[in-house]
Design a protein around this motif. Sequence first.
Motif, short mmCIF file in Angstrom:
data_model
loop_
_atom_site.label_atom_id
_atom_site.label_comp_id
_atom_site.label_asym_id
_atom_site.label_seq_id
_atom_site.Cartn_x
_atom_site.Cartn_y
_atom_site.Cartn_z
N TRP A 122 17.47 46.44 2.95
CA TRP A 122 17.01 44.97 2.03
C TRP A 122 15.63 44.92 2.71
O TRP A 122 14.77 44.25 1.92
CB TRP A 122 18.05 43.58 2.51
CG TRP A 122 19.14 43.65 1.68
CD1 TRP A 122 20.49 43.74 2.29
CD2 TRP A 122 19.18 43.84 0.18
NE1 TRP A 122 21.33 43.65 1.01
CE2 TRP A 122 20.50 43.62 -0.08
CE3 TRP A 122 18.19 43.75 -0.89
CZ2 TRP A 122 21.08 43.68 -1.45
CZ3 TRP A 122 18.74 43.78 -2.08
CH2 TRP A 122 20.23 43.73 -2.23
N ARG A 135 19.88 38.57 -4.06
CA ARG A 135 19.71 39.95 -3.94
C ARG A 135 21.22 40.55 -4.20
O ARG A 135 21.34 41.71 -4.52
CB ARG A 135 19.43 40.21 -2.54
CG ARG A 135 19.87 39.78 -1.37
CD ARG A 135 19.40 39.83 -0.01
NE ARG A 135 20.12 39.88 1.10
CZ ARG A 135 19.71 39.92 2.26
NH1 ARG A 135 18.67 40.35 2.55
NH2 ARG A 135 20.58 39.85 3.24
N GLU A 171 12.58 44.13 0.11
CA GLU A 171 11.96 42.87 0.25
C GLU A 171 10.36 43.16 0.30
O GLU A 171 9.49 42.50 -0.45
CB GLU A 171 12.11 41.95 1.28
CG GLU A 171 11.83 40.78 1.30
CD GLU A 171 12.26 39.57 2.38
OE1 GLU A 171 13.23 40.22 3.15
OE2 GLU A 171 11.69 38.53 2.58
#
Lengths: 487, 215
Positions: A69, B27, A73
Amino acid sequence: MVERLREEHEPKLAALALLEAGRLSERGRQRLLRHVARCEPCREALAGLRRFETLAGEARAADLPAIDWARIERAALGAARSETRRRRALRWLPALAAAALLAFGVQAWVARRRPEPIAQPRARPAAPAPLAVQVTALVGTVHLRWPDGRREPLSLDSRPQPGSTIEAEPGAEAHLSVADTARVLVLGDAALQLNQLARDAVELGLVRGSAVSKVQPLGSRRYELSAAGYRVAVRGTHFEVRSHGSAIEVRVDEGHVHVLDVAGKQVADLIAPIGWTSTVGQVGSAPGEPARAEARPLRTARRASAASDALFSIPALPAVAAWHIDGDRLNAAGELRMRVPPGVLELGAELPDGRIVRLEIAIDALGTRFDPAWLRLPHERSVNGRRGPAGELDLAAASAVIRGAQPSLQRCYERSLRTTDLSGSVKLKLRLTIDAAGKIRSSELAAASPLPPGLVACVRDATRRLQFPPPGGSGITFEAPLSFRTR
Amino acid sequence: MADLDPLIAAAQRGEPRALRGLFERYRNDVLRIAFRVIGPSPDLEDVAQEAFVQIIRSLPSYRGNAKFSTWLFRVVTNVARMHVRRERSRPRLAGAPEGLLEARPDPGQQPDEEAARNARLRALYRHLDALSEKKRTVLVLHDLAGVAAAEVAQIVEAPVLTVRTRLFYARKELYAALASDPELTDLLAWLQAQDGEERGKGGTGTTGAAGGGGG
């Protein structure tokens, strides 16, 4: 009855889904089950539905894979920053557009004030340009020798002129398109001179080696290929000429050719299918019977493609004996380069044992470089006997490693010639198993006929220390064709 | 235009803290939709990243006419569909002789549960890939991702009736293909044997009229 049901009946998927979910009344359930028992399409649909529910249930329950992630990001926030900068820049766009318009107006005003240029006398009409020769595909190393003796590598962008010679090295081949008149294939270790490239006559001279021509119906045009003091004149045909020093060999697959000697006297009138040599005459025919050419089909040259078409290339791959592209069989010994129009290209990879692996490759306007990884090679078992994740081998690099070992392999062959009756050429397959680090784990040899033990042992020794690019995974097994001949 | 969630409004202005908050909040939804649409693929991370980049770029165009999650799913679905389309145009082996294809589970060995489940998942997505893009998208969103038909209609920008029609034909095609796939018979037989063992231990029953999964 069942047949009628199959033809006319559309299974009620919604009802079957309710049945599976247990959401029908007992009466409704029994009724539907009775129907399903005599309705084959319904039974099939129910079986498919059950399979789907099982698989979909597993898919829905599958854990989401763990992903990085932090990387995503960073990328997303980076995109946000560049988007903000772009929007800021766009604020200045109207001012920039106004400035550009003003500059254009000033330039136009200045241009209008320039005096008219003085008229130049018209140039004389030029001599008719020679027919354009387009290089449509190349395999391996081919050179272009210009009329002034300069020699340069032939490329897809080369435009050979009359008087030029196409020189293909052994194993190479060049595919030419002569305007709309002919397609010519210059096969390995050959030289073809382009003597005349006019609208009414095309004359080619085969200095050495072999050339295949596919000639469109000619009308009043003349198409001649000369070799070893003979001229082969054509009337719409598909033929191959080989030059053997002072002799020539002609094979006609389609159409009609005349063979003339230096004085212009006709020495053979050949109607396809036929083979003919200047030393023996017709090949493969008994007196009084129609002559037959060899069964081997002639190879045609690639059709012309637009110069703006995308570039497509394939590196030399040892595991592939030949490529088949839209019906053309091309040598796989050297790097293949050609132009192809955007769309789907059907590519066949012919393996040494004759099997053909077919691939469909999408070609876009930017072209494609063939990735050898698209051809997956047999996987190797890991040491404990379970199949581990397969490694991937850079076949172009592997090919280079084997080429590097070629001199020592050739020495093995020549040494075995001293003690055995091996003659001519020998073809065999080297099957190598390499580990994750690219080191040889085992090597095997296979050939159509028995090999002398000394040759097998020598080849094993010569390959034992080869180092290939690490394939990773659990290693990989692949085959490389080897060919030996007397020097 | 409806009042926007303050977090979304701030993210539209490009405020880094709001963008991070948006990223944290959505997410898993993005990954879930991308995973359901493209299936088990090594490219999942790239697709998720591309989806987020696209979301950030398109954020100013969100006007609050639909739920933000619906708008978000539309962007993710489009990115994933583009990926599936690119994958379809990549070269594939056709009629390859044995030994040149990707490694398959060795029939001589007992596959472990994980490998068998992956094989079944790949088989499902192989059949889904045979559907047209429109039918595949609707079926995956509705039947695998659990998105309601009305929301699917907003995601694919089609009337609900059209979505239902596509869903019907997608299921019909898919069920027929699954019923006649001999490879699935083996894959599911193993699963049924496992279920049988579980049932033998626990004594639980299942619904359904006709026995067996093989068509």
